[in-house]
Design an enzyme around this catalytic site. Structure first.
Site, PDB file in Angstrom:
ATOM      1  N   TRP A  99      13.175 -33.216 -51.109  1.00 23.23           N
ATOM      2  CA  TRP A  99      13.731 -33.350 -49.753  1.00 23.23           C
ATOM      3  C   TRP A  99      12.962 -32.481 -48.777  1.00 23.23           C
ATOM      4  O   TRP A  99      12.692 -32.890 -47.644  1.00 23.23           O
ATOM      5  CB  TRP A  99      15.225 -33.013 -49.734  1.00 23.23           C
ATOM      6  CG  TRP A  99      16.042 -33.924 -50.589  1.00 23.23           C
ATOM      7  CD1 TRP A  99      16.808 -33.569 -51.671  1.00 23.23           C
ATOM      8  CD2 TRP A  99      16.180 -35.356 -50.473  1.00 23.23           C
ATOM      9  NE1 TRP A  99      17.403 -34.681 -52.210  1.00 23.23           N
ATOM     10  CE2 TRP A  99      17.042 -35.787 -51.503  1.00 23.23           C
ATOM     11  CE3 TRP A  99      15.665 -36.301 -49.587  1.00 23.23           C
ATOM     12  CZ2 TRP A  99      17.393 -37.129 -51.683  1.00 23.23           C
ATOM     13  CZ3 TRP A  99      16.012 -37.636 -49.758  1.00 23.23           C
ATOM     14  CH2 TRP A  99      16.868 -38.033 -50.796  1.00 23.23           C
ATOM     15  N   ASP A 166      18.381 -27.717 -43.881  1.00 25.17           N
ATOM     16  CA  ASP A 166      19.018 -28.895 -44.468  1.00 25.17           C
ATOM     17  C   ASP A 166      20.056 -28.360 -45.464  1.00 25.17           C
ATOM     18  O   ASP A 166      19.700 -27.830 -46.504  1.00 25.17           O
ATOM     19  CB  ASP A 166      17.943 -29.739 -45.181  1.00 25.17           C
ATOM     20  CG  ASP A 166      18.530 -30.938 -45.925  1.00 25.17           C
ATOM     21  OD1 ASP A 166      19.766 -31.095 -45.946  1.00 25.17           O
ATOM     22  OD2 ASP A 166      17.723 -31.717 -46.487  1.00 25.17           O
ATOM     23  N   LYS A 190      27.483 -35.548 -49.851  1.00 21.54           N
ATOM     24  CA  LYS A 190      27.431 -34.667 -51.010  1.00 21.54           C
ATOM     25  C   LYS A 190      28.697 -33.814 -51.066  1.00 21.54           C
ATOM     26  O   LYS A 190      29.384 -33.775 -52.057  1.00 21.54           O
ATOM     27  CB  LYS A 190      26.190 -33.760 -50.968  1.00 21.54           C
ATOM     28  CG  LYS A 190      24.880 -34.491 -50.707  1.00 21.54           C
ATOM     29  CD  LYS A 190      24.379 -35.248 -51.905  1.00 21.54           C
ATOM     30  CE  LYS A 190      23.292 -36.269 -51.586  1.00 21.54           C
ATOM     31  NZ  LYS A 190      22.126 -35.805 -50.835  1.00 21.54           N
TER      32      LYS A 190
HETATM   33  C1  LIG Z   1      20.753 -36.381 -50.380  1.00 18.28           C
HETATM   34  C2  LIG Z   1      19.929 -35.420 -49.614  1.00 18.28           C
HETATM   35  C3  LIG Z   1      19.157 -35.828 -48.517  1.00 18.28           C
HETATM   36  C4  LIG Z   1      19.063 -37.265 -48.057  1.00 18.28           C
HETATM   37  O1  LIG Z   1      20.230 -37.656 -47.474  1.00 18.28           O
HETATM   38  P1  LIG Z   1      20.415 -39.103 -46.813  1.00 18.28           P
HETATM   39  O2  LIG Z   1      21.737 -38.947 -46.144  1.00 18.28           O
HETATM   40  O3  LIG Z   1      20.416 -40.092 -47.921  1.00 18.28           O
HETATM   41  O4  LIG Z   1      19.310 -39.325 -45.858  1.00 18.28           O
HETATM   42  C5  LIG Z   1      18.458 -34.857 -47.831  1.00 18.28           C
HETATM   43  N1  LIG Z   1      18.484 -33.566 -48.210  1.00 18.28           N
HETATM   44  C6  LIG Z   1      19.203 -33.141 -49.265  1.00 18.28           C
HETATM   45  C7  LIG Z   1      19.207 -31.692 -49.637  1.00 18.28           C
HETATM   46  C8  LIG Z   1      19.945 -34.057 -50.007  1.00 18.28           C
HETATM   47  O5  LIG Z   1      20.661 -33.635 -51.059  1.00 18.28           O
END
Ligand SMILES: *Cc1c(COP(=O)(O)O)cnc(C)c1O
Length: 355
Positions: A99, A166, A190
């Site tokens: 990511w 993030d 998540k």
């Molecule tokens: C799942 C995830 C993403 C991607 O998320 P989307 O909503 O599918 O774009 C980005 N960063 C992290 C840390 C993730 O766990």
């Protein structure tokens, strides 16, 4: 059979949240209409948005001068929206996984990007610590929890430039010092809600400084000014986020979420370390409390499929590791119960006895 949900995302949510959301989908506030059929501009929906924003601020103790927005597009859209709004000249990225790497790739469309450190050569099994942060960065981007590899930066780094994070897979799992960040973003699916909404916290005074024309929909100011109602927001996902935020608040806030996360992780990592069949995949000090990754020891690697089947027969769901790590991954987000982890540990012990 009772199911224990260890999915990495979309993932487990508190039962109460699902039931309350389902109820509103059937009949929103006693209106006789579904939450899916009302206008986001209906007078009954505005309080949902207002309360959700207020609860994000309250639960994370967001200081004055920050705004909360709810947008579609996932965390992946933020990989480009963040640099589009915040990258003036040069940004730093800590490369701790897939990511982080994707975020870095998008930033390159907007300016100079420095990879301050990386653990790619070691398949991201640790968080790099031996690096110094350049002082001329507009921001340093970090991924606080690396969902795929099971590493986590569980603190707010002390560095000489603003952080942007993030936090998709560990937001609301611990207290955060928001004042150290220019922006925090998290896809909801998540640790917060059903898929379809991303929570973004931005520092107002840092908006509008980038030397480029920003398309309206990509400009955070558009959404800040319109209270996330510039266009149709993801109404049902936002409602489910509101129910989770209420649940976090009445359960004891992020302090209690952190206590529970530590309790669950301690139980599972102790078993991984004790059990002769298994071992953890990442450096101990960087172990994630959210995504707990483990594999079979080399001498037992033929038991991977048998253990998966054994655990599945006992109600464990979603424990297969990501293909780039292999083995197993038990995701233990806020909604995960200690009973769920105890059930998985019992499986591991029983399987050990039989082998
Ligand atoms: C799942 C995830 C993403 C991607 O998320 P989307 O909503 O599918 O774009 C980005 N960063 C992290 C840390 C993730 O766990």
């Amino acid at each position: 059979m009772k199911k224990y949900n260890f999915n990495a995302g979309p993932s487990m949510l508190p039962r109460e949240v699902i039931e309350a959301t389902a109820q509103q989908i059937l009949d929103f506030n006693g209106s006789g209409l579904s939450l899916m059929e009302i206008s986001h501009r209906a007078k009954d929906f505005q309080p949902v948005m207002d309360e959700a924003m207020a609860l994000v601020k309250e639960i994370l103790q967001v200081p004055e001068g920050y705004s909360v927005v709810f947008l579609g597009g996932g965390a992946s859209l933020q990989f480009c929206q963040v640099p589009c709004n915040f990258l003036i000249k040069k940004a730093g990225y800590l490369n701790t996984g897939v990511w982080a790497k994707k975020a870095m790739k998008e930033a390159k469309h907007f300016g100079e990007v420095v990879e301050v450190a990386s653990s790619a050569d070691a398949n991201y099994t640790f968080i790099p610590k031996d690096w110094t942060c350049p002082t001329d960065l507009d921001y340093l981007h970090i991924t606080t929890n690396n969902t795929i590899y099971g590493t986590e930066i569980r603190k707010d780094l002390d560095i000489p430039v603003p952080l942007i994070a993030d936090m998709s897979s560990d937001i609301f799992s611990r207290p955060v010092d928001v004042s150290k960040y220019d922006c925090i973003y998290a896809g909801a699916q998540k640790n917060l809600a059903m898929a379809g909404v991303t929570i973004i916290i931005v520092k107002d005074e840092k908006l509008g400084l980038a030397p480029r024309e920003i398309p309206t929909m990509l400009d955070y100011r558009t959404h800040v000014e319109k209270g996330s109602m510039f266009n149709t927001p993801p109404v049902v996902p936002i409602y489910s986020a509101l129910e989770t935020l209420r649940w976090i608040k009445r359960t004891g806030g992020v302090e209690e979420m952190a206590r529970r996360a530590e309790e669950r992780a301690k139980l599972l990592y102790s078993e991984i370390d004790r059990n002769k069949l298994f071992r953890g995949t990442v450096k101990e000090e960087d172990r994630s409390l959210m995504n707990i990754c483990f594999v079979l020891n080399d001498e037992y690697k033929d038991l991977e499929k048998p253990f998966f089947d054994f655990a599945t027969e006992r109600g464990m769901v979603g424990i297969k590791g990501h293909r780039s790590v292999g083995g197993f991954r038990a995701s233990c987000y806020n909604a995960q119960t200690i009973e769920g982890v105890q059930a998985l540990v019992a499986c591991m012990q029983e399987f050990e006895k039989q082998n």
